[in-house]
Design a protein around this motif. Structure first.
Motif, PDB file in Angstrom:
ATOM      1  N   LEU A 245       0.870  -1.185   0.000  1.00 33.80           N
ATOM      2  CA  LEU A 245       0.000   0.000   0.000  1.00 33.80           C
ATOM      3  C   LEU A 245       0.903   1.230   0.000  1.00 33.80           C
ATOM      4  N   TYR A 246       0.442   2.338  -0.562  1.00 35.41           N
ATOM      5  CA  TYR A 246       1.213   3.588  -0.616  1.00 35.41           C
ATOM      6  C   TYR A 246       2.534   3.365  -1.378  1.00 35.41           C
ATOM      7  N   CYS A 247       2.455   2.730  -2.566  1.00 34.11           N
ATOM      8  CA  CYS A 247       3.701   2.289  -3.228  1.00 34.11           C
ATOM      9  C   CYS A 247       4.432   3.387  -3.979  1.00 34.11           C
ATOM     10  N   ASN A 251       9.452   2.398  -5.389  1.00 34.61           N
ATOM     11  CA  ASN A 251      10.773   2.306  -4.744  1.00 34.61           C
ATOM     12  C   ASN A 251      10.987   0.953  -4.065  1.00 34.61           C
ATOM     13  N   PHE A 252       9.999   0.505  -3.265  1.00 33.40           N
ATOM     14  CA  PHE A 252      10.136  -0.796  -2.601  1.00 33.40           C
ATOM     15  C   PHE A 252       9.709  -1.937  -3.533  1.00 33.40           C
ATOM     16  N   SER A 253       8.700  -1.689  -4.365  1.00 31.12           N
ATOM     17  CA  SER A 253       8.185  -2.764  -5.238  1.00 31.12           C
ATOM     18  C   SER A 253       9.291  -3.312  -6.135  1.00 31.12           C
ATOM     19  N   THR A 266      -0.416  -0.866  -4.670  1.00 33.18           N
ATOM     20  CA  THR A 266      -1.493   0.120  -4.817  1.00 33.18           C
ATOM     21  C   THR A 266      -1.064   1.482  -4.276  1.00 33.18           C
ATOM     22  N   GLU A 267      -1.719   2.507  -4.820  1.00 31.46           N
ATOM     23  CA  GLU A 267      -1.310   3.891  -4.547  1.00 31.46           C
ATOM     24  C   GLU A 267      -2.436   4.793  -5.043  1.00 31.46           C
ATOM     25  N   VAL A 268      -2.583   5.967  -4.418  1.00 31.41           N
ATOM     26  CA  VAL A 268      -3.707   6.837  -4.772  1.00 31.41           C
ATOM     27  C   VAL A 268      -3.411   7.756  -5.969  1.00 31.41           C
ATOM     28  N   VAL A 269      -2.145   8.106  -6.190  1.00 27.07           N
ATOM     29  CA  VAL A 269      -1.829   9.109  -7.226  1.00 27.07           C
ATOM     30  C   VAL A 269      -1.597   8.433  -8.587  1.00 27.07           C
ATOM     31  N   LYS A 270      -2.358   8.904  -9.580  1.00 27.37           N
ATOM     32  CA  LYS A 270      -2.323   8.288 -10.910  1.00 27.37           C
ATOM     33  C   LYS A 270      -0.926   8.354 -11.536  1.00 27.37           C
ATOM     34  N   ARG A 292      -4.314   1.720  -9.239  1.00 33.27           N
ATOM     35  CA  ARG A 292      -4.587   2.976  -8.533  1.00 33.27           C
ATOM     36  C   ARG A 292      -5.780   2.779  -7.598  1.00 33.27           C
ATOM     37  N   LEU A 293      -5.463   2.553  -6.347  1.00 34.93           N
ATOM     38  CA  LEU A 293      -6.482   2.412  -5.298  1.00 34.93           C
ATOM     39  C   LEU A 293      -5.906   3.059  -4.052  1.00 34.93           C
ATOM     40  N   ASN A 294      -6.713   3.771  -3.307  1.00 33.80           N
ATOM     41  CA  ASN A 294      -6.176   4.266  -2.046  1.00 33.80           C
ATOM     42  C   ASN A 294      -6.188   3.115  -1.031  1.00 33.80           C
ATOM     43  N   ALA A 295      -5.629   3.363   0.152  1.00 37.18           N
ATOM     44  CA  ALA A 295      -5.438   2.273   1.106  1.00 37.18           C
ATOM     45  C   ALA A 295      -6.782   1.660   1.517  1.00 37.18           C
ATOM     46  N   LEU A 296      -7.765   2.529   1.756  1.00 36.80           N
ATOM     47  CA  LEU A 296      -9.068   2.008   2.185  1.00 36.80           C
ATOM     48  C   LEU A 296      -9.739   1.220   1.057  1.00 36.80           C
ATOM     49  N   ILE A 326       3.755  -1.365   3.960  1.00 35.36           N
ATOM     50  CA  ILE A 326       3.090  -0.062   3.874  1.00 35.36           C
ATOM     51  C   ILE A 326       4.095   1.055   4.142  1.00 35.36           C
ATOM     52  N   ASP A 327       3.920   2.157   3.422  1.00 35.92           N
ATOM     53  CA  ASP A 327       4.795   3.330   3.597  1.00 35.92           C
ATOM     54  C   ASP A 327       3.902   4.570   3.536  1.00 35.92           C
ATOM     55  N   PRO A 328       3.072   4.763   4.578  1.00 36.86           N
ATOM     56  CA  PRO A 328       2.072   5.836   4.513  1.00 36.86           C
ATOM     57  C   PRO A 328       2.685   7.231   4.692  1.00 36.86           C
ATOM     58  N   PRO A 329       1.916   8.277   4.378  1.00 43.74           N
ATOM     59  CA  PRO A 329       2.386   9.636   4.668  1.00 43.74           C
ATOM     60  C   PRO A 329       2.453   9.876   6.184  1.00 43.74           C
ATOM     61  N   ARG A 330       2.806  11.087   6.580  1.00 48.40           N
ATOM     62  CA  ARG A 330       3.045  11.397   8.003  1.00 48.40           C
ATOM     63  C   ARG A 330       1.862  11.065   8.907  1.00 48.40           C
TER      64      ARG A 330
HETATM   65  C1  LIG Z   1       5.900   8.291   1.926  1.00 48.01           C
HETATM   66  S1  LIG Z   1       5.357   8.104   0.267  1.00 48.01           S
HETATM   67  C2  LIG Z   1       6.012   6.513  -0.091  1.00 48.01           C
HETATM   68  C3  LIG Z   1       6.185   6.170  -1.530  1.00 48.01           C
HETATM   69  C4  LIG Z   1       7.114   4.993  -1.843  1.00 48.01           C
HETATM   70  N1  LIG Z   1       6.946   3.887  -0.928  1.00 48.01           N
HETATM   71  C5  LIG Z   1       8.569   5.420  -1.862  1.00 48.01           C
HETATM   72  O1  LIG Z   1       9.376   4.897  -1.104  1.00 48.01           O
HETATM   73  O2  LIG Z   1       8.905   6.280  -2.700  1.00 48.01           O
HETATM   74  C6  LIG Z   1       3.655   7.849   0.533  1.00 48.01           C
HETATM   75  C7  LIG Z   1       2.836   7.562  -0.727  1.00 48.01           C
HETATM   76  O3  LIG Z   1       1.488   7.329  -0.315  1.00 48.01           O
HETATM   77  C8  LIG Z   1       0.613   7.912  -1.256  1.00 48.01           C
HETATM   78  N2  LIG Z   1      -0.659   8.111  -0.535  1.00 48.01           N
HETATM   79  C9  LIG Z   1      -1.026   9.133   0.263  1.00 48.01           C
HETATM   80  N3  LIG Z   1      -2.243   8.902   0.807  1.00 48.01           N
HETATM   81  C10 LIG Z   1      -2.643   7.689   0.347  1.00 48.01           C
HETATM   82  C11 LIG Z   1      -3.802   6.892   0.560  1.00 48.01           C
HETATM   83  N4  LIG Z   1      -4.785   7.295   1.362  1.00 48.01           N
HETATM   84  N5  LIG Z   1      -3.880   5.700  -0.047  1.00 48.01           N
HETATM   85  C12 LIG Z   1      -2.879   5.268  -0.855  1.00 48.01           C
HETATM   86  N6  LIG Z   1      -1.756   5.987  -1.122  1.00 48.01           N
HETATM   87  C13 LIG Z   1      -1.643   7.177  -0.517  1.00 48.01           C
HETATM   88  C14 LIG Z   1       1.329   9.151  -1.727  1.00 48.01           C
HETATM   89  O4  LIG Z   1       0.882   9.537  -2.994  1.00 48.01           O
HETATM   90  C15 LIG Z   1       2.797   8.683  -1.736  1.00 48.01           C
HETATM   91  O5  LIG Z   1       3.154   8.170  -3.003  1.00 48.01           O
END
Ligand SMILES: C[S@@+](CC[C@H](N)C(=O)[O-])C[C@H]1O[C@@H](n2cnc3c(N)ncnc32)[C@H](O)[C@@H]1O
Length: 395
Positions: A245-247, A251-253, A266-270, A292-296, A326-330
């Motif tokens: 999730l949040y790929c 980078n990790f894939s 999966t990831e939200v940004v196209k 392209r799917l968000n985490a939920l 998973i590598d979510p935002p802050r």
């Molecule tokens: C910290 S970055 C990690 C990206 C990748 N793992 C890397 O190492 O470059 C977080 C990623 O989560 C995506 N993102 C943010 N909110 C999200 C959500 N609700 N569902 C899925 N992806 C989301 C962002 O677009 C971003 O690409």
């Protein structure tokens, strides 16, 4: 402190010897996680710390411009006051960005078309300091005259830097690319993992100007090595599948494609999904399925709660996931439904850029999982920032 702008610019915060900075980050992490560690039987002595190069590590930078007495400067805002500090140098940036900064100023000062109404500048470079994108952002419409001047500027930078330079002009609803990009708005990075060992892993990765990319490529190499090493110990043969999730751009894939039979990423940004597809093509990775799917939405789709048009043609049932990364935002995962979904996987890899939200999410995850490894990565020396990777295994 090596930097003359320390204390005035809002970037760096720690004026301590580098070893002391690491010591204090380690101590703080051990303290914050101590009760979670003890309730989970994890010894804080097993927390591993991974240092960065101290200077010249940052591959991305964003500056405003500041004009004073007809001279143009890069500027950063001070943390407390809304005050812009002129910046002449920044020793945390990759060498190619440091070298480009005065050349950009010179080009703008020498040319009115390039200088007028420019208000910001972003840099993105590769770890080898051989390729750089300079994005100039304007409050005006850019025309063919601007494009010609930007082309001249790019040619000068190319020669002066002895590297591949590109310029991107941005304005409202406008983006002009000036350069020979291998892929839309990207620099090409050569990743060399496990460089000193027999299990060398070398590959190319595209980082895009407008998408997230790891800001410290030296620490990113260590983060990838950490994850690969520990996952290879759990999965010695590529017989298992991983969900990510949040790929982002993969980078990790890409780094983990050899460890798993298949990866659903999966990831939200196209545009990040398109970037991942480009990175897959570049590296002949055929076992990654980007969606392209968000985490939920990923949780909803994989739990069979709803069908998604974006998953048409993808047979979800052919995956047999054992691991989730998973590598979510802050903000972290911060959603109980997703956390409960993650608990169904044998292995959870949690990459976090904010210990506070990591700690919150772990309170749920450790009810079903044990912490096997906890790595602290110094993504941004001279700041309080701490990046963590936690690997958990079902109890
Ligand atoms: C910290 S970055 C990690 C990206 C990748 N793992 C890397 O190492 O470059 C977080 C990623 O989560 C995506 N993102 C943010 N909110 C999200 C959500 N609700 N569902 C899925 N992806 C989301 C962002 O677009 C971003 O690409």
């Amino acid at each position: 402190m090596k930097c003359q702008h320390f204390g005035l610019c809002g970037g760096c915060e720690l004026d301590l010897a580098y070893e002391k900075q690491l010591e204090s980050k380690l101590k703080q992490t051990q303290q914050e996680f101590s009760s979670l560690f003890s309730s989970n039987g994890f010894s804080s002595a097993n927390l591993s710390v991974h240092n960065s190069v101290e200077w010249g590590f940052r591959a991305r930078a964003e500056f405003r411009f500041y004009t004073e007495q007809n001279r143009i400067h890069f500027a950063m805002s001070n943390r407390e006051k809304n005050h812009r500090t002129p910046i002449t140098q920044c020793p945390i940036l990759l060498p190619i960005i440091q070298k480009a900064m005065p050349l950009v100023i010179e080009s703008l000062e020498a040319d009115e078309t390039l200088r007028t109404k420019v208000y910001a500048c972003n840099f993105l470079a590769n770890i080898e300091s051989q390729e750089i994108i300079i994005s100039l952002i304007y409050h005006k419409r850019l025309d063919s005259i601007w494009e010609q001047k930007a082309q001249n500027m790019r040619d000068r930078l190319h020669t002066a830097l002895n590297a591949t330079a590109h310029i991107i002009g941005r304005a409202k609803n406008q983006k002009i690319l000036v350069g020979d990009f291998d892929y839309d708005s990207c620099v090409r990075e050569s990743l060399r993992l496990f460089a000193d060992s027999k299990q060398k892993q070398n590959y190319t990765f595209f980082k895009q100007e407008s998408s997230f990319s790891q800001p410290n490529p030296f620490i990113n190499t260590k983060m990838l090595e950490f994850v690969i090493t520990h996952l290879k110990a759990l999965y010695p043969q590529p017989d298992n599948d991983m969900l990510e999730l949040y790929c982002g751009g993969g980078n990790f894939s890409i780094a983990l494609s050899g460890v798993f039979r298949q990866i659903l990423a999966t990831e939200v940004v196209k545009s990040a999904i398109s970037l991942l597809q480009q990175n897959m093509e570049q590296n002949f990775c055929e076992n990654i399925t980007p969606v392209r799917l968000n985490a939920l939405e990923t949780q909803v789709a994989l739990s069979g709660e709803r069908e998604f048009f974006r998953l048409r043609g993808i047979d979800i049932k052919r995956f047999s996931f054992d691991c989730v990364l998973i590598d979510p935002p802050r903000s972290g995962v911060n959603e109980l439904k997703i956390l409960h979904f993650l608990q169904q996987f044998n292995t959870i890899v949690y990459v976090s850029c904010k210990p506070h939200t990591l700690l919150q999410d772990l309170q749920t995850l450790i009810q079903s999982h044990n912490i096997l490894h906890f790595g602290l990565f110094d993504q941004f020396p001279h700041t309080h920032h701490r990046e963590c990777i936690v690997i958990l295994r079902q109890k």
